[in-house]
Design a protein around this motif. Structure first.
Motif, short mmCIF file in Angstrom:
data_model
loop_
_atom_site.label_atom_id
_atom_site.label_comp_id
_atom_site.label_asym_id
_atom_site.label_seq_id
_atom_site.Cartn_x
_atom_site.Cartn_y
_atom_site.Cartn_z
N GLU A 253 36.11 31.81 10.99
CA GLU A 253 37.59 31.50 11.46
C GLU A 253 37.91 29.97 11.28
OE1 GLU A 253 38.82 33.04 14.90
OE2 GLU A 253 38.95 35.30 14.27
N THR A 254 39.10 29.53 11.03
CA THR A 254 39.21 28.25 11.03
C THR A 254 39.85 28.16 12.33
OG1 THR A 254 40.04 28.16 8.63
CG2 THR A 254 40.95 26.38 10.05
N ARG A 255 39.33 27.06 13.11
CA ARG A 255 39.70 26.83 14.52
C ARG A 255 39.65 25.31 14.89
NH1 ARG A 255 36.16 30.22 18.53
NH2 ARG A 255 36.94 32.35 18.11
N ARG A 256 40.50 24.82 15.71
CA ARG A 256 40.72 23.42 16.42
C ARG A 256 39.34 23.04 16.80
NH1 ARG A 256 43.70 19.97 14.40
NH2 ARG A 256 45.60 20.29 15.12
N ILE A 257 38.85 21.96 16.53
CA ILE A 257 37.65 21.36 16.94
C ILE A 257 37.63 21.03 18.26
CG2 ILE A 257 37.23 20.47 14.73
CD1 ILE A 257 37.67 17.57 15.76
N SER A 258 36.61 20.64 19.10
CA SER A 258 36.54 20.32 20.57
C SER A 258 36.82 18.76 20.68
CB SER A 258 35.21 20.84 21.20
OG SER A 258 34.18 20.23 20.63
N GLU A 259 36.93 18.42 21.93
CA GLU A 259 36.93 17.04 22.19
C GLU A 259 35.49 16.56 21.89
OE1 GLU A 259 37.94 15.96 26.16
OE2 GLU A 259 39.91 16.88 26.01
N ALA A 260 34.35 17.19 22.10
CA ALA A 260 33.00 16.49 21.74
C ALA A 260 33.03 16.20 20.22
CB ALA A 260 32.29 17.24 22.14
N SER A 261 33.42 17.16 19.47
CA SER A 261 33.43 17.33 18.00
C SER A 261 34.28 16.17 17.47
CB SER A 261 34.02 18.48 17.37
OG SER A 261 32.90 19.52 17.50
N ALA A 262 35.33 15.88 17.96
CA ALA A 262 36.35 14.57 17.70
C ALA A 262 35.69 13.27 17.87
CB ALA A 262 37.67 14.85 18.49
N LYS A 263 35.00 13.33 19.16
CA LYS A 263 34.21 12.32 19.39
C LYS A 263 33.35 11.74 18.35
CE LYS A 263 31.70 9.83 23.09
NZ LYS A 263 31.21 9.94 24.55
N MET A 287 42.60 19.95 24.06
CA MET A 287 41.56 20.74 23.28
C MET A 287 40.50 20.93 24.15
SD MET A 287 41.52 17.45 20.21
CE MET A 287 40.72 18.53 18.82
N ALA A 288 39.69 21.79 23.82
CA ALA A 288 38.42 22.08 24.65
C ALA A 288 37.38 20.99 24.63
CB ALA A 288 37.76 23.46 23.95
N LYS A 289 37.01 20.79 25.92
CA LYS A 289 36.03 19.83 26.14
C LYS A 289 34.55 19.98 25.08
CE LYS A 289 37.65 17.73 29.64
NZ LYS A 289 38.33 16.48 29.52
N GLN A 290 34.11 21.17 24.98
CA GLN A 290 33.02 21.65 24.13
C GLN A 290 33.35 22.81 23.03
OE1 GLN A 290 30.15 19.71 24.02
NE2 GLN A 290 30.51 18.27 25.63
#
Length: 758
Positions: A253-263, A287-290
């Motif tokens: 599934e294509t999903r929005r990344i988490s804040e940790a991934s963005a960092k 966004m989700a933290k993790q």
């Protein structure tokens, strides 16, 4: 030292070895499922997470190992979580001296510190500032076009521009768009589908320091160090496996990344100097933290089998950061029992040991075992190797046979796949077998629930045995084939696009059906015929192969089908009358006042059909039969005799008014309504109370023509405060009717003055 991916294990080991002036395989070595570079001199061994699991299962004491390092642990892979649980038990039971180090740049350390009871060490390391900006995609605009425009707008001084995209398909589209725009810099792709050598070539090109654009999946987020990255363009999307319980497999599934991934992604631009990161979403987006740990979103067959080898039959016996979901665990146990990999107690069987030893997903291991039995071991191993990795002929038709032929005709081009096949069956994968006329028998018997039949009147749409339909790509050579074995799709829960399939001959299907087809008696409510019908169906999973009417139906079958039809179509199938709906409303209002009354909402009635309606369905089969149903008796059966008497006393159907007639109350709305002509209440001091005074009646006082004149739930106050104003208005509009000055001492009537006088 554990790394989540093969390319990361090789890259990290090579880097550390270079710091010592050596090549990998000496002081620092590495080992993956497909490659091994170690020697007697090796002191640090970098391995993929699955390798650690196999090491522990073969030697629970990890003899000769003094320290285990989990790198990039924030990715929370299934094998990483399993490895940590096994290491924790190893340290508790066998090796209290075994060192443990868990590392991550973005992990939420609180739960992990509490879980492991280990000290926390923080190191800022060397990093440079990264200027983060936001460039959200405009409404109804193509996000891939948006990515291209952001890449084109990057500072001309950029060395390596790294763009994060969710998958290979988006990488191909963005690469094509950049080519159509005649972009000057070289564009390279980096994703898990590339061989290790090709991934290393991309990293080597980046190390040269020349202007370069790299389009990457999240493989470049933490697993690889790409040198000279100065700019990051982040789409904000990732493709992740998600377990589909209905079809017992994981889908992407294509999903929005988490804040940790963005960092993590932004940090790629600050490794060697100041950089910039453009995030293609709004700064206000939450966004989700993790990210969600893999253990909570993928199938658990391999995990269950590994733990059975460890001796653990109940996941709660182990120490987990996140306990495996109960439904996914039980589903995996059931499938492994059906393979005879686990016995009835959940313990591993000799066959399960063989399956586990192959280092494959259990379903693919079963394919290999079936291949050995058919003397197609090499072919089965090649199919397993093909299905274990990315498609070697992506976009070149979906026929598995093309891939098998490519392995035969161009072995040097696909050495990695052939080496894996050879590993699976210890050399048999290098032997070319006569598979063309038997491969469909092999695959269909190993994976019968992945068979799919062409839908009637279609050329691209198929019905799978294990669930919803799938669709072939347009113009694919397999279009119109009566039967296919579906080996891979794009993961959509409905109408998934087929990525890999195998045509299956009719004689092969006949053989499969002799062993696996099941005859069902299907008795159901036919909404078009408005009756219960029965059919005898021969099925392979969800595929109905043959169907014929049943000559006789049992009374219990009919009644069960009637109830199901009512649940599907609603209570409107029953012969409701306004009086019965009022009964329902009266009981509902009492149930809101007293807990002892049953819930009679439509939802509650549907849920309890077996209790109150079933006894009254005897002999009924059609909608016309239901019209004669004694629905009032059925509903009343929900109340005992005392409740029926209390209902009549507390919530009467009607009340007497001063004219002597009884007027029916309306319980259907928010308030209980008495709708009556105002003149009929002359002489009435107050409205009756309901439910022992806990519920008031609201009077809708009507004109002689039956239109609303006033509304009140306090009749005595109406006479005192409002009647005079209403009287003035009505006396002018209805002069033939009596409108006395003193309504409380006047004769109640519905007649005109003349009629009343007569």
């Amino acid at each position: 030292m554990l790394e989540p991916r093969r390319v990361a294990a090789r890259s990290v080991a090579t880097y550390m070895a270079a710091q010592l002036g050596e090549s990998a395989g000496k002081t620092v070595g590495y080992r993956t499922r497909t490659e091994k570079k170690v020697s007697p001199a090796t002191v640090i061994e970098v391995v993929t997470e699955g390798v650690l699991t196999r090491m522990l299962l073969s030697d629970p004491e990890l003899t000769g190992i003094s320290l285990v390092i989990f790198d990039e642990f924030h990715e929370r892979s299934l094998q990483g979580d399993l490895g940590l649980a096994l290491i924790s038990e190893c340290r508790d039971v066998f090796r209290p001296d075994l060192g443990l180090l868990v590392m991550s740049a973005t992990l939420d350390c609180g739960p992990l510190t509490d879980h492991l009871k280990l000290p926390l060490v923080k190191s800022e390391g060397r990093s440079f500032p990264v200027a983060v900006s936001y460039a959200p995609v405009r409404a109804r605009a193509s996000w891939e076009d948006h990515i291209v425009s952001q890449i084109r707008g990057v500072d001309a001084k950029a060395v390596v521009t790294l763009a994060f995209l969710p998958g290979q398909a988006s990488i191909r589209r963005v690469s094509r768009l950049l080519g159509d725009n005649h972009y000057a810099d070289e564009v390279l792709a980096l994703h898990g589908g590339l061989s290790l050598d090709k991934q290393q070539q991309v990293l080597a090109r980046a190390a040269e320091g020349s202007a370069l654009i790299i389009l990457a999946t999240n493989v470049a987020e933490t697993s690889l160090t790409i040198e000279h990255v100065t700019h990051v363009i982040d789409s904000g999307w990732v493709r992740e496996p998600v377990y589909d319980a209905g079809r017992h497999r994981s889908r992407l599934e294509t999903r929005r990344i988490s804040e940790a991934s963005a960092k993590q992604r932004a940090g790629r631009a600050g490794r060697l100097g100041p950089g910039s990161c453009i995030r293609c979403w709004s700064c206000d987006e939450v966004m989700a933290k993790q990210g969600t740990p893999e253990i909570r979103r993928v199938g658990l067959d391999q995990l269950v089998l590994d733990l059975a080898r460890w001796g653990c039959l109940d996941p709660s016996q182990m120490r987990w950061l996140d306990l495996p979901p109960d439904s996914a665990w039980k589903s995996a146990v059931a499938r492994l029992m059906s393979m005879n990999a686990l016995d009835r107690t959940g313990a591993i069987t000799p066959k399960g040991e063989v399956i586990a030893s192959l280092g494959l997903e259990p379903s693919l291991a079963m394919l290999v075992l079936d291949g050995k039995a058919m003397e197609l071991a090499g072919t089965a191993a090649r199919i397993a190797a093909l299905l274990s990795d990315r498609d070697i002929l992506s976009g070149q038709g979906v026929d598995l046979r093309y891939r098998l032929q490519a392995l035969e005709q161009r072995p040097s081009a696909y050495r990695q796949v052939l080496d894996e096949a050879s590993r699976i069956v210890q050399g048999a994968g290098s032997h070319i077998e006569d598979w063309q006329d038997r491969v469909d028998v092999l695959a269909a018997n190993a994976m019968p629930m992945q068979l799919a039949r062409l839908r009637e009147g279609q050329t691209l749409r198929y019905q799978m045995a294990d669930g919803p339909g799938v669709i072939l790509p347009e113009h694919d050579p397999l279009a119109g084939e009566p039967w296919l074995l579906i080996l891979d799709t794009d993961g959509q829960p409905r109408d998934a696009r087929v990525r890999l399939a195998l045509p299956v001959r009719e004689e092969t299907i006949t053989g499969v059906l002799q062993n696996l087809s099941v005859v069902h008696e299907q008795v159901f409510w036919d909404a078009e015929l408005n009756r219960v019908v029965g059919r005898l169906q021969t099925c392979l999973g969800e595929i109905v192969l043959h169907s014929r009417p049943m000559s006789q139906l049992g009374s219990q079958q009919i009644e069960t089908a009637l109830l199901e039809g009512i649940r599907q179509q609603g209570l409107e199938l029953l012969p409701w009358t306004p009086a019965l709906r009022q009964w329902q409303a009266r009981v509902r209002k009492l149930s809101m006042l007293d807990s002892g009354w049953p819930s009679v909402t439509d939802e509650a009635l549907l849920d309890a059909l077996d209790h109150w309606l079933l006894p009254y369905l005897a002999g009924m089969r059609t909608l016309d039969d239901l019209k004669s149903l004694p629905l009032g008796d059925a509903l009343a059966s929900m109340l005992d005799h005392e409740q029926q008497q209390r209902l009549a006393a507390l919530m009467p159907e009607s009340v007497a008014i001063p004219t002597g007639r009884r007027v029916t109350l309306d319980y259907g709305g928010e308030h209980v309504v008495l709708a009556v002509k105002l003149q009929e209440l002359f002489g009435m001091q107050a409205l009756p109370e309901l439910a022992d005074g806990r519920l008031r009646i609201t009077a809708h006082l009507l004109t002689p023509a039956g239109r609303p004149a006033a509304i009140t739930d306090n009749l005595s106050r109406f006479w005192r405060e409002n009647y005079e104003a209403v009287r003035k208005e009505l006396r002018g509009r209805y002069p033939k009717h009596p409108w006395p000055d003193d309504p409380l001492n006047a004769q109640a009537t519905a007649w005109t003055k003349k009629r009343a006088g007569q």
